[in-house]
Write an enzyme that holds these catalytic residues in place. Structure first.
Site, PDB file in Angstrom:
ATOM      1  N   CYS A  79       0.925  -1.054  -0.047  1.00  0.00           N
ATOM      2  CA  CYS A  79       0.005  -0.109   0.080  1.00  0.00           C
ATOM      3  C   CYS A  79       0.860   1.252   0.077  1.00  0.00           C
ATOM      4  CB  CYS A  79      -0.843  -0.095   1.451  1.00  0.00           C
ATOM      5  SG  CYS A  79      -0.069  -0.170   2.799  1.00  0.00           S
ATOM      6  N   GLU A  80       0.518   2.471   0.287  1.00  0.00           N
ATOM      7  CA  GLU A  80       1.207   3.653   0.140  1.00  0.00           C
ATOM      8  C   GLU A  80       2.295   3.405   1.382  1.00  0.00           C
ATOM      9  OE1 GLU A  80       0.746   8.360  -0.197  1.00  0.00           O
ATOM     10  OE2 GLU A  80      -0.936   7.199  -0.415  1.00  0.00           O
TER      11      GLU A  80
END
Length: 87
Positions: A79-80
């Site tokens: 994910c980020e």
């Protein structure tokens, strides 16, 4: 193998290659694949927040991870920030 990281790890070509990654599962929005010619990608366009319901994505993600692991190479899920998907 199986790895979890943030966008920084998913953007490090040398580390991905050294870990024998072939499949990258991106959990987030506005994160286009940085190396589309070198790796296979599944991108789930969702907000990178803990409150987001991941259940609608589970079946496709499990299938993708299984396919990647069956090749004998590595799978990266990211994910980020690398935190909300690993908890």
């Amino acid at each position: 193998g199986f790895w979890i990281s943030g966008v920084t790890g998913a953007s490090d070509l040398e580390k991905l290659k050294s870990a024998n990654i072939s499949h990258v599962l991106t959990m987030g929005s506005n994160m286009p694949p940085p190396f589309p010619k070198q790796f296979q990608y599944l991108c789930c366009d969702i907000l990178d927040e803990e409150r987001v319901d991941l259940r609608p994505f589970v079946r496709d993600c499990i299938r993708y991870i299984t396919d990647g692991r069956e090749t004998g190479t590595g799978v990266l899920i990211h994910c980020e920030g690398g935190i909300s998907r690993s908890g």
